[in-house]
Design a protein around this motif. Structure first.
Motif, PDB file in Angstrom:
ATOM      1  N   LEU A  92      -1.247   5.659  -5.381  1.00  0.00           N
ATOM      2  CA  LEU A  92      -1.135   6.481  -4.312  1.00  0.00           C
ATOM      3  C   LEU A  92      -2.280   7.368  -4.123  1.00  0.00           C
ATOM      4  O   LEU A  92      -2.779   7.585  -3.082  1.00  0.00           O
ATOM      5  CB  LEU A  92       0.187   7.347  -4.827  1.00  0.00           C
ATOM      6  CG  LEU A  92       1.444   7.142  -4.204  1.00  0.00           C
ATOM      7  CD1 LEU A  92       2.448   7.971  -4.857  1.00  0.00           C
ATOM      8  CD2 LEU A  92       1.364   7.000  -2.861  1.00  0.00           C
ATOM      9  N   ILE A  93      -2.941   7.791  -5.363  1.00  0.00           N
ATOM     10  CA  ILE A  93      -4.059   8.698  -5.326  1.00  0.00           C
ATOM     11  C   ILE A  93      -5.267   7.846  -4.745  1.00  0.00           C
ATOM     12  O   ILE A  93      -6.053   8.282  -3.896  1.00  0.00           O
ATOM     13  CB  ILE A  93      -4.568   8.935  -6.831  1.00  0.00           C
ATOM     14  CG1 ILE A  93      -3.536   9.874  -7.372  1.00  0.00           C
ATOM     15  CG2 ILE A  93      -5.749   9.727  -6.787  1.00  0.00           C
ATOM     16  CD1 ILE A  93      -3.491  10.239  -8.836  1.00  0.00           C
ATOM     17  N   ARG A  94      -5.333   6.474  -5.058  1.00  0.00           N
ATOM     18  CA  ARG A  94      -6.385   5.693  -4.453  1.00  0.00           C
ATOM     19  C   ARG A  94      -6.088   5.357  -2.956  1.00  0.00           C
ATOM     20  O   ARG A  94      -7.083   5.642  -2.202  1.00  0.00           O
ATOM     21  CB  ARG A  94      -6.332   4.375  -5.095  1.00  0.00           C
ATOM     22  CG  ARG A  94      -7.381   4.157  -6.265  1.00  0.00           C
ATOM     23  CD  ARG A  94      -7.090   2.824  -6.737  1.00  0.00           C
ATOM     24  NE  ARG A  94      -8.055   1.794  -5.585  1.00  0.00           N
ATOM     25  CZ  ARG A  94      -9.412   1.109  -5.989  1.00  0.00           C
ATOM     26  NH1 ARG A  94      -9.888   1.161  -7.168  1.00  0.00           N
ATOM     27  NH2 ARG A  94      -9.711   0.348  -5.055  1.00  0.00           N
ATOM     28  N   PHE A  95      -4.823   5.328  -2.444  1.00  0.00           N
ATOM     29  CA  PHE A  95      -4.553   5.089  -1.404  1.00  0.00           C
ATOM     30  C   PHE A  95      -4.826   6.319  -0.432  1.00  0.00           C
ATOM     31  O   PHE A  95      -5.324   6.297   0.721  1.00  0.00           O
ATOM     32  CB  PHE A  95      -3.106   4.817  -1.051  1.00  0.00           C
ATOM     33  CG  PHE A  95      -2.564   4.418   0.333  1.00  0.00           C
ATOM     34  CD1 PHE A  95      -2.988   3.631   1.083  1.00  0.00           C
ATOM     35  CD2 PHE A  95      -1.701   5.799   0.775  1.00  0.00           C
ATOM     36  CE1 PHE A  95      -2.407   3.302   2.485  1.00  0.00           C
ATOM     37  CE2 PHE A  95      -1.376   5.444   2.355  1.00  0.00           C
ATOM     38  CZ  PHE A  95      -1.612   4.438   3.143  1.00  0.00           C
ATOM     39  N   LEU A  96      -4.621   7.610  -0.848  1.00  0.00           N
ATOM     40  CA  LEU A  96      -4.794   8.882  -0.306  1.00  0.00           C
ATOM     41  C   LEU A  96      -6.181   9.349  -0.065  1.00  0.00           C
ATOM     42  O   LEU A  96      -6.774   9.716   0.712  1.00  0.00           O
ATOM     43  CB  LEU A  96      -3.879   9.952  -0.872  1.00  0.00           C
ATOM     44  CG  LEU A  96      -2.355   9.629  -0.550  1.00  0.00           C
ATOM     45  CD1 LEU A  96      -1.728  10.631  -1.248  1.00  0.00           C
ATOM     46  CD2 LEU A  96      -1.821   9.854   1.095  1.00  0.00           C
ATOM     47  N   PHE A  97      -6.944   9.083  -1.410  1.00  0.00           N
ATOM     48  CA  PHE A  97      -8.339   9.881  -1.595  1.00  0.00           C
ATOM     49  C   PHE A  97      -9.404   8.860  -1.545  1.00  0.00           C
ATOM     50  O   PHE A  97     -10.505   9.015  -1.323  1.00  0.00           O
ATOM     51  CB  PHE A  97      -8.305  10.793  -2.534  1.00  0.00           C
ATOM     52  CG  PHE A  97      -7.156  11.856  -2.484  1.00  0.00           C
ATOM     53  CD1 PHE A  97      -7.203  12.832  -1.437  1.00  0.00           C
ATOM     54  CD2 PHE A  97      -6.193  11.796  -3.309  1.00  0.00           C
ATOM     55  CE1 PHE A  97      -6.195  13.512  -1.568  1.00  0.00           C
ATOM     56  CE2 PHE A  97      -4.922  12.860  -3.255  1.00  0.00           C
ATOM     57  CZ  PHE A  97      -5.253  13.619  -2.230  1.00  0.00           C
ATOM     58  N   GLN A 155     -11.448   4.950  -1.521  1.00  0.00           N
ATOM     59  CA  GLN A 155     -11.993   4.023  -0.361  1.00  0.00           C
ATOM     60  C   GLN A 155     -11.021   2.800  -0.398  1.00  0.00           C
ATOM     61  O   GLN A 155     -10.755   2.363  -1.523  1.00  0.00           O
ATOM     62  CB  GLN A 155     -13.601   3.508  -0.671  1.00  0.00           C
ATOM     63  CG  GLN A 155     -14.435   4.491  -0.174  1.00  0.00           C
ATOM     64  CD  GLN A 155     -15.076   5.442  -1.483  1.00  0.00           C
ATOM     65  OE1 GLN A 155     -15.160   4.809  -2.532  1.00  0.00           O
ATOM     66  NE2 GLN A 155     -15.377   6.650  -1.167  1.00  0.00           N
ATOM     67  N   ALA A 156     -10.511   2.324   0.681  1.00  0.00           N
ATOM     68  CA  ALA A 156      -9.810   1.030   0.794  1.00  0.00           C
ATOM     69  C   ALA A 156     -10.282  -0.133   0.118  1.00  0.00           C
ATOM     70  O   ALA A 156     -11.480  -0.180  -0.015  1.00  0.00           O
ATOM     71  CB  ALA A 156      -9.357   0.810   2.020  1.00  0.00           C
TER      72      ALA A 156
END
Lengths: 147, 348
Positions: free
Chosen positions: A139-144, A146-147
């Motif tokens: 979630l953290i990666r998804f929200l903050f 880079q994809a």
């Protein structure tokens, strides 16, 4: 007896022998390191047999899990772990042992309420919090991130 | 009528006699220093049963059967059987003796069961019952799976942990109305009912430390109530304090001005050879003091090799739930004074 709880606690510590880290830590290092070396050997072997690197890692984990489960069933794993401590607990073999030992132990309560329900008695918390942590991380990666 | 002395001690006016005793153990107990004194050592710890719980029940059944046989009695002669164990709802004892048809009272004092059973049997005998049975047993495998981890789980035990004895002991007690003119001992001369003690120990792998205050309270209480000193006894015997608990018991007693060292030993230290058998701080479990008492101590009393024994078994009154909820471990100790000869009393 007029002793307070904290006084008794101090007394207890005085008479309770501690573990011997100068024996336990090297044993854990050697046996745990041995399991890791075996894993590395398996990866090398599977790679030579033509498996790509990611599949070789997966095959290595599977082999170690099967070996650990087998040793647990044969009553060998706990004998090694008695000496190895964290050396057999930390590698994936420890996880397999934590699943297989209750599955065997609680067979006497039946396949559903025994083996089925109790299989996760020790490893369950690892799954719950491991999966939760990875979802949170995603979630953290998804929200903050880079994809 | 038993005469009350002091806070918690009762002297029996018509002391009960221990008519017979039987002890059964398994492989590790057989390999211990007392192995040769057990009536039966079965190296197969399943005792031919399909579950560990059934194996423990078998221990109860077989020790009671053997004790009744050695007493030259039948089950119908027993007015009451007192039995207990460590399993949830005490199924070890009840399932083991359910087909015997003996009037039954279940007891629970954890590892103090044997002392509690002897104490109660002596009171019941004093009130007119003729023959009574007492049986307690424990099994390493049932205790592990209830209190700790599956057997094959690869964990390490701490140095303070103790090894649950796979074994049991049973006695047949004869009240005054059932005693013969030449009745042999040992005799249950007095008993002290323990109080629950809790000094805040929470480590379930250090039972000796949790139980030592209970042992100290009851032993010192008994000595004070009867006006006796440790030197008035050949042996002051605790149940399963192990090394840590025994050391703490000495320390607690010495602070009250009583030196127990010259007279005390612990069944948990007697049953295994700690240097050779990897049992860490010693043996434990209901079967520990029961089997040591019935294999070694009671025969020694009967033959007069020891004259007076103060037997104080301790029990840790915890459950897996209380441990998980972070509660401290309350403990209890009950004591009985056993003598070789009926007239030989340590007090005036």
């Amino acid at each position: 007896m007029s002793l307070t709880e904290s006084e008794y606690d101090a007394l207890t510590k005085r008479y309770s022998q501690n573990s011997k880290p100068w024996i336990n830590v090297p044993k854990a290092f050697l046996i745990g390191g041995g399991i890791c070396a075996l894993g590395q050997g398996l990866i090398e072997g599977y790679t030579r047999l033509g498996l790509p690197a990611d599949l070789a890692s997966g095959a290595c984990s599977m082999t170690l899990v099967v070996l650990s489960a087998l040793c647990t069933g044969l009553g060998i794993y706990d004998q090694i772990a008695r000496h190895a401590g964290a050396g057999t607990l930390v590698p994936i073999t420890g996880f397999a042992n934590a699943m297989v030992s209750p599955a065997l132990e609680f067979k006497s309560e039946g396949l559903i309420l025994g083996t089925g329900a109790k299989m996760f008695a020790i490893a369950g918390p690892v799954l719950v919090y491991g999966i939760s942590a990875s979802v949170l991380y995603g979630l953290i990666r998804f929200l903050f991130g880079q994809a | 009528m038993a005469l009350k002395r002091g806070k918690q001690t009762y002297l029996f006016q018509h002391p009960a006699a221990i008519r017979s005793f039987a002890a059964i153990g398994s492989k590790r107990e057989g390999e211990g220093p007392l192995g040769e004194f057990f009536d039966t050592i079965d190296p197969d710890s399943t005792f031919g049963q399909k579950s560990w719980e059934r194996a423990e029940s078998r221990l109860h059944h077989d020790t009671v059967e053997l004790a009744v046989k050695k007493a030259g009695l039948s089950y119908a002669d027993l007015d009451c059987l007192l039995a207990g164990d460590l399993l949830n709802q005490c199924i070890g004892a009840t399932f083991g003796v359910r087909e015997l048809g003996i009037p039954y009272l279940g007891i629970y004092g954890a590892c103090s069961n044997m002392a509690e059973g002897l104490l109660l049997s002596a009171f019941l005998a004093e009130s007119g019952l003729r023959y009574l049975g007492v049986s307690t047993a424990s099994h390493f495998c049932t205790a592990e799976r209830q209190y700790r981890f599956p057997l094959e789980y690869g964990g390490q035990r701490t140095p303070t942990s103790q090894w649950t004895v796979t074994g049991g002991g049973a006695v047949v007690v004869a009240g005054a109305t059932a005693q013969t003119p030449d009745q042999a001992g040992p005799w249950i001369q007095a008993a002290a009912i323990g109080t629950i003690e809790d000094k805040g120990i929470k480590d379930a792998a250090n039972m000796g430390a949790a139980m030592a205050p209970a042992a100290a309270a009851t032993i010192l209480g008994f000595l004070s109530d009867t006006g006796t000193t440790p030197e008035d006894y050949d042996l002051i015997l605790t149940g399963d304090l192990g090394q840590v608990g025994s050391d703490l018991l000495y320390e607690l007693a010495i602070r009250e001005g009583v030196d127990l060292r010259s007279r005390h030993t612990d069944c948990g230290l007697l049953i295994y050879d700690r240097d050779r058998q990897d049992v860490h701080a010693g043996g434990s479990g209901c079967g520990c003091c029961a089997s040591v008492l019935c294999s070694y101590i009671l025969p020694s009393l009967r033959e007069g090799r020891v004259k007076r024994v103060l037997f104080a078994a301790t029990g840790a009154l915890l459950s897996p739930t209380s441990t998980q909820q972070g509660e401290s471990i309350p403990s209890i100790a009950h004591a009985v004074c056993l003598t070789s000869r009926k007239e030989d009393l340590p007090w005036n």
